[in-house]
Motif scaffolding. Sequence first.
Motif, PDB file in Angstrom:
ATOM      1  N   ARG A  25       0.833  -1.211   0.000  1.00  0.00           N
ATOM      2  CA  ARG A  25       0.000   0.000   0.000  1.00  0.00           C
ATOM      3  C   ARG A  25       0.865   1.258   0.000  1.00  0.00           C
ATOM      4  N   ILE A  26       1.924   1.227   0.785  1.00  0.00           N
ATOM      5  CA  ILE A  26       2.802   2.394   0.879  1.00  0.00           C
ATOM      6  C   ILE A  26       3.563   2.613  -0.418  1.00  0.00           C
ATOM      7  N   LEU A  27       4.189   1.558  -0.916  1.00  0.00           N
ATOM      8  CA  LEU A  27       5.032   1.680  -2.101  1.00  0.00           C
ATOM      9  C   LEU A  27       4.235   1.987  -3.360  1.00  0.00           C
ATOM     10  N   GLU A  28       2.977   1.548  -3.406  1.00  0.00           N
ATOM     11  CA  GLU A  28       2.151   1.740  -4.596  1.00  0.00           C
ATOM     12  C   GLU A  28       1.268   2.977  -4.511  1.00  0.00           C
ATOM     13  N   LYS A  31       0.195   9.113  -4.477  1.00  0.00           N
ATOM     14  CA  LYS A  31       0.528  10.455  -4.025  1.00  0.00           C
ATOM     15  C   LYS A  31       2.010  10.741  -4.254  1.00  0.00           C
ATOM     16  N   ARG A  32       2.328  12.022  -4.381  1.00  0.00           N
ATOM     17  CA  ARG A  32       3.717  12.406  -4.598  1.00  0.00           C
ATOM     18  C   ARG A  32       4.592  12.092  -3.387  1.00  0.00           C
ATOM     19  N   PHE A  33       4.031  12.279  -2.190  1.00  0.00           N
ATOM     20  CA  PHE A  33       4.773  12.027  -0.960  1.00  0.00           C
ATOM     21  C   PHE A  33       3.984  11.064  -0.074  1.00  0.00           C
ATOM     22  N   THR A  34       4.702  10.196   0.629  1.00  0.00           N
ATOM     23  CA  THR A  34       4.066   9.385   1.673  1.00  0.00           C
ATOM     24  C   THR A  34       4.828   9.569   2.977  1.00  0.00           C
ATOM     25  N   LYS A  41      11.590  -2.486  13.177  1.00  0.00           N
ATOM     26  CA  LYS A  41      11.720  -3.807  12.551  1.00  0.00           C
ATOM     27  C   LYS A  41      10.440  -4.280  11.874  1.00  0.00           C
ATOM     28  N   SER A  42       9.672  -3.319  11.334  1.00  0.00           N
ATOM     29  CA  SER A  42       8.446  -3.694  10.628  1.00  0.00           C
ATOM     30  C   SER A  42       8.649  -3.767   9.127  1.00  0.00           C
ATOM     31  N   GLY A  43       9.878  -3.584   8.666  1.00  0.00           N
ATOM     32  CA  GLY A  43      10.185  -3.725   7.250  1.00  0.00           C
ATOM     33  C   GLY A  43      10.147  -2.444   6.458  1.00  0.00           C
ATOM     34  N   LYS A  44      10.130  -1.304   7.138  1.00  0.00           N
ATOM     35  CA  LYS A  44      10.029  -0.044   6.396  1.00  0.00           C
ATOM     36  C   LYS A  44      11.325   0.281   5.645  1.00  0.00           C
ATOM     37  N   THR A  45      12.474   0.023   6.253  1.00  0.00           N
ATOM     38  CA  THR A  45      13.744   0.335   5.586  1.00  0.00           C
ATOM     39  C   THR A  45      13.951  -0.563   4.370  1.00  0.00           C
ATOM     40  N   PHE A  46      13.779  -1.846   4.559  1.00  0.00           N
ATOM     41  CA  PHE A  46      13.964  -2.814   3.472  1.00  0.00           C
ATOM     42  C   PHE A  46      13.084  -2.477   2.271  1.00  0.00           C
ATOM     43  N   SER A  47      11.811  -2.228   2.515  1.00  0.00           N
ATOM     44  CA  SER A  47      10.881  -1.976   1.412  1.00  0.00           C
ATOM     45  C   SER A  47      11.189  -0.667   0.703  1.00  0.00           C
ATOM     46  N   HIS A  48      11.611   0.344   1.461  1.00  0.00           N
ATOM     47  CA  HIS A  48      11.867   1.645   0.848  1.00  0.00           C
ATOM     48  C   HIS A  48      13.209   1.696   0.117  1.00  0.00           C
ATOM     49  N   ILE A  49      14.165   0.881   0.541  1.00  0.00           N
ATOM     50  CA  ILE A  49      15.403   0.762  -0.238  1.00  0.00           C
ATOM     51  C   ILE A  49      15.075   0.191  -1.612  1.00  0.00           C
ATOM     52  N   PHE A  50      14.224  -0.814  -1.650  1.00  0.00           N
ATOM     53  CA  PHE A  50      13.852  -1.392  -2.944  1.00  0.00           C
ATOM     54  C   PHE A  50      13.102  -0.373  -3.792  1.00  0.00           C
ATOM     55  N   TRP A  51      12.203   0.400  -3.176  1.00  0.00           N
ATOM     56  CA  TRP A  51      11.457   1.423  -3.922  1.00  0.00           C
ATOM     57  C   TRP A  51      12.413   2.400  -4.605  1.00  0.00           C
ATOM     58  N   LEU A  52      13.411   2.884  -3.856  1.00  0.00           N
ATOM     59  CA  LEU A  52      14.372   3.830  -4.415  1.00  0.00           C
ATOM     60  C   LEU A  52      15.209   3.168  -5.511  1.00  0.00           C
ATOM     61  N   ASP A 181      -0.871  16.534  -1.543  1.00  0.00           N
ATOM     62  CA  ASP A 181       0.176  15.742  -2.190  1.00  0.00           C
ATOM     63  C   ASP A 181       0.691  14.604  -1.309  1.00  0.00           C
ATOM     64  N   PHE A 182       0.223  14.555  -0.050  1.00  0.00           N
ATOM     65  CA  PHE A 182       0.736  13.575   0.905  1.00  0.00           C
ATOM     66  C   PHE A 182      -0.295  12.486   1.192  1.00  0.00           C
ATOM     67  N   GLU A 183       0.218  11.280   1.464  1.00  0.00           N
ATOM     68  CA  GLU A 183      -0.618  10.207   1.991  1.00  0.00           C
ATOM     69  C   GLU A 183       0.061   9.654   3.241  1.00  0.00           C
ATOM     70  N   TYR A 184      -0.744   9.434   4.263  1.00  0.00           N
ATOM     71  CA  TYR A 184      -0.222   9.027   5.573  1.00  0.00           C
ATOM     72  C   TYR A 184      -0.498   7.547   5.825  1.00  0.00           C
ATOM     73  N   PHE A 185       0.496   6.876   6.438  1.00  0.00           N
ATOM     74  CA  PHE A 185       0.357   5.470   6.803  1.00  0.00           C
ATOM     75  C   PHE A 185       0.892   5.257   8.222  1.00  0.00           C
ATOM     76  N   ARG A 186       0.257   4.346   8.951  1.00  0.00           N
ATOM     77  CA  ARG A 186       0.762   3.936  10.259  1.00  0.00           C
ATOM     78  C   ARG A 186       0.831   2.411  10.283  1.00  0.00           C
ATOM     79  N   VAL A 187       1.978   1.893  10.705  1.00  0.00           N
ATOM     80  CA  VAL A 187       2.169   0.441  10.795  1.00  0.00           C
ATOM     81  C   VAL A 187       2.494   0.096  12.243  1.00  0.00           C
ATOM     82  N   THR A 188       1.691  -0.773  12.841  1.00  0.00           N
ATOM     83  CA  THR A 188       1.885  -1.161  14.231  1.00  0.00           C
ATOM     84  C   THR A 188       2.648  -2.480  14.327  1.00  0.00           C
TER      85      THR A 188
END
Length: 210
Positions: A25-28, A31-34, A41-52, A181-188
């Motif tokens: 949901r975040i990567l796809e 919006k211009r900014f998320t 340790k919820s996987g945010k760094t790993f997923s965003h490295i791949f996005w970049l 331009d922003f979309e907000y996400f929260r991961v617990t």
Amino acid sequence: MINSDIQESLKITLVKPKFTSYQKRILESKKRFTITEASTKSGKTFSHIFWLFQKAHEGKPGQEFWWVAPVYSQTEIAFNRLKRAIEDKKLYVINISKLSIITPVGTIIRFKSAEHHDALYGENVYAFVFDEFSRAKEEAWYALRTTISYTQGQGKFIGNVVGKNWAWKLARKAEEDKDGDFEYFRVTAHEAVEEGILKREEIEKARREL
């Protein structure tokens, strides 16, 4: 730089990792900014490295794609994660001293520190990830926003937003303004457990100890 004839002949296929539903949901996001507030340790760094990494392979020669972190040591950690994943591929030019990677299509991925915000001004940045952005100074965001004004580039913010500083205000604005331009996400941590990223017993143990 890569020869244009060579670039035309290159056919690069990136193998996308298996992402969780919230990572997708975040990567796809359209919006211009998320902005993503996520547990450790919820996987945010790993997923965003791949996005970049993926964005860089969609770019044109000379275009830059930045990973920005509050301090150099955090920037280095992200750089090393990507370096380990691609260093056996001979198509990439890795510069350890400059924390940069030139892709086969001639784009440049740079890993930069926000400690000196003046170093974040540029004119050729087409996408960025701002890691642990709430721990950086607001001037770093001003610099990044100015930089991408020329390219109209995209950006993703990730971290644990604590305290009512500029990052908290930006996150709240993104959360409330559905048409901007922003979309907000929260991961617990609970979501990370449900998706198999974290172990429930480890979370419960940490809660008891802390």
